[in-house]
Enzyme design. Structure first.
Site, short mmCIF file in Angstrom:
data_model
loop_
_atom_site.label_atom_id
_atom_site.label_comp_id
_atom_site.label_asym_id
_atom_site.label_seq_id
_atom_site.Cartn_x
_atom_site.Cartn_y
_atom_site.Cartn_z
N TYR A 227 -2.25 -1.20 10.45
CA TYR A 227 -2.41 -1.84 8.97
C TYR A 227 -0.96 -1.16 8.41
CZ TYR A 227 -4.07 -1.23 4.06
OH TYR A 227 -4.14 -1.45 2.72
N SER B 208 0.80 -1.01 0.04
CA SER B 208 -0.12 -0.02 0.01
C SER B 208 0.87 1.24 0.00
CB SER B 208 -0.63 0.06 1.25
OG SER B 208 -1.53 1.13 1.43
N1 LIG Z 1 -8.66 -0.45 -1.85
C1 LIG Z 1 -7.74 0.10 -1.64
O1 LIG Z 1 -7.72 1.26 -1.60
C2 LIG Z 1 -6.31 -0.41 -1.15
C3 LIG Z 1 -5.14 0.21 -1.19
C4 LIG Z 1 -3.93 -0.02 -0.88
C5 LIG Z 1 -3.87 -1.60 -0.63
N2 LIG Z 1 -4.87 -2.55 -0.62
C6 LIG Z 1 -4.77 -3.86 -0.45
O2 LIG Z 1 -5.43 -4.64 -1.38
C7 LIG Z 1 -5.78 -5.84 -0.89
C8 LIG Z 1 -7.14 -6.32 -1.44
O3 LIG Z 1 -7.92 -5.29 -0.54
P1 LIG Z 1 -9.33 -4.80 -1.17
O4 LIG Z 1 -9.15 -3.16 -1.36
O5 LIG Z 1 -9.66 -5.32 -2.54
O6 LIG Z 1 -10.34 -5.17 -0.11
P2 LIG Z 1 -11.58 -6.30 -0.12
O7 LIG Z 1 -12.44 -6.04 -1.14
O8 LIG Z 1 -11.70 -6.13 1.43
O9 LIG Z 1 -10.76 -7.55 -0.15
C9 LIG Z 1 -10.04 -7.97 0.86
C10 LIG Z 1 -9.74 -9.72 0.51
O10 LIG Z 1 -8.98 -10.12 1.38
C11 LIG Z 1 -9.64 -11.38 1.63
N3 LIG Z 1 -9.04 -11.85 3.04
C12 LIG Z 1 -9.45 -11.13 4.22
N4 LIG Z 1 -8.84 -11.92 5.03
C13 LIG Z 1 -8.40 -13.12 4.85
C14 LIG Z 1 -7.74 -14.30 5.16
N5 LIG Z 1 -7.64 -14.25 6.62
N6 LIG Z 1 -7.75 -15.31 4.56
C15 LIG Z 1 -7.77 -15.20 3.27
N7 LIG Z 1 -8.34 -13.93 2.55
C16 LIG Z 1 -8.75 -13.06 3.33
C17 LIG Z 1 -10.95 -11.07 1.78
O11 LIG Z 1 -11.80 -12.52 1.38
P3 LIG Z 1 -12.62 -13.15 2.53
O12 LIG Z 1 -13.39 -12.41 3.47
O13 LIG Z 1 -13.44 -14.02 1.69
O14 LIG Z 1 -11.43 -14.36 3.15
C18 LIG Z 1 -11.14 -10.37 0.61
O15 LIG Z 1 -11.33 -11.27 -0.83
C19 LIG Z 1 -5.37 -5.91 0.64
O16 LIG Z 1 -4.35 -6.22 0.98
C20 LIG Z 1 -5.44 -4.09 0.80
O17 LIG Z 1 -4.66 -3.98 1.98
C21 LIG Z 1 -6.24 -1.80 -1.06
#
Ligand SMILES: NC(=O)c1ccc[n+]([C@@H]2O[C@H](COP(=O)([O-])OP(=O)(O)OC[C@H]3O[C@@H](n4cnc5c(N)ncnc54)[C@H](OP(=O)(O)O)[C@@H]3O)[C@@H](O)[C@H]2O)c1
Length: 259
Positions: free
Chosen positions: A161, A148
């Site tokens: 985080y 991130s």
């Molecule tokens: N959105 C942003 O602006 C942003 C910015 C920077 C970085 N990121 C990073 O991008 C990644 C994806 O996030 P997102 O934004 O797409 O959010 P999201 O829609 O909430 O996706 C998070 C995913 O992680 C999975 N997850 C959570 N805990 C888990 C576990 N213990 N085991 C396996 N899977 C798990 C969830 O699936 P289940 O609940 O089905 O397990 C879900 O598919 C994350 O690492 C986040 O920190 C996002």
């Protein structure tokens, strides 16, 4: 003519956190570029929805239940993948949680453990297992960790985080360094996204405070998921064969915002 260096034909990709947001989007992108994609997360019903839509588009996709915070669950999932699909060539280490938005003094031990166990320990366990299997098979591979901008710069109210994502950045560089020192053909890079509207941060980015915050960033807007496609494909494909240990912000310049 399309440059074949961008093709993922014949590759097996594993995407963790593929049941929503960036992970489900990445699974579709990788499948469209020819990879057989294994989608992993805890919510198997949601994984199956994405798998079915990829298959309807003509792609290859499989769902496997995996909780990255449990090494037993990760081991079980890799055993299923090895049995039913093969050795993973491309790992997108994407599963993540954001934790509570609180001041430093209010961070609880439970929240610290929850965020670290998923974002950092989970990413490490999955990368370790994927790379062990690549080495055993004598194959080359590409690992992309999802860090991130908060792994690269300061931020407030999200201490666990931010530290977990800085850890993912160091995990990336250290793994890349060790594999290159031991002459393993496994590249390890990281994407460092800015703000994208997903389940993780939807409440924040759609709040009045969140909208104001985003409007003050250099781009003045959220990222669109498709703006991650080029950076992802560059890191995983032969087009990026000389990229290793890179932490790539995809953030419209957010990380270099002047104070
Ligand atoms: N959105 C942003 O602006 C942003 C910015 C920077 C970085 N990121 C990073 O991008 C990644 C994806 O996030 P997102 O934004 O797409 O959010 P999201 O829609 O909430 O996706 C998070 C995913 O992680 C999975 N997850 C959570 N805990 C888990 C576990 N213990 N085991 C396996 N899977 C798990 C969830 O699936 P289940 O609940 O089905 O397990 C879900 O598919 C994350 O690492 C986040 O920190 C996002």
């Amino acid at each position: 003519m399309v440059d074949v260096a961008w093709s993922l034909d014949g590759k097996i990709a594993l995407v963790t956190g593929a049941s929503s947001g960036i992970g489900s989007h990445f699974s579709r992108v990788l499948a469209r570029h020819g990879a057989a994609v294994v989608l992993a997360a805890r919510r198997v019903d949601k994984l199956n929805d994405v798998v079915n839509s990829i298959i309807r588009e003509g792609g290859k996709a499989f769902a496997v239940e995996m909780d990255v915070s449990s090494s037993e669950s990760v081991d079980a999932a890799f055993a299923i993948i090895a049995n039913q699909v093969g050795v993973v060539d491309i790992l997108i280490n994407n599963a993540g949680v954001s934790g509570d938005a609180v001041q430093l003094s209010d961070v609880s031990l439970d929240d610290w453990d929850f965020v670290m166990n998923t974002n950092l320990r989970g990413a490490w366990i999955v990368a370790k297992e994927a790379s062990r299997r690549l080495v055993d098979a004598g194959k080359s591979g590409s690992i992309v960790n999802i860090s991130s901008i908060y792994g690269l710069r300061e931020g407030v109210f999200k201490l666990p985080y931010n530290i977990s994502k800085a850890g993912v950045a160091q995990l990336t560089k250290t793994m890349a360094a060790e594999f290159s020192k031991s002459k393993r053909a496994i590249r390890v890079n990281a994407l460092c996204p800015g703000f994208f509207d997903t389940e993780l941060n939807s409440e924040f980015v759609n709040s009045d405070y969140g909208k104001k915050y985003i409007s003050k960033t250099p781009a003045g807007r959220l990222g669109k998921l498709k703006e991650l496609d080029g950076p992802l494909l560059l890191l995983v494909s032969e087009a990026g064969s000389f990229l290793n240990g890179v932490l790539l912000p995809v953030d419209g310049g957010h990380v270099i915002q002047p104070v």
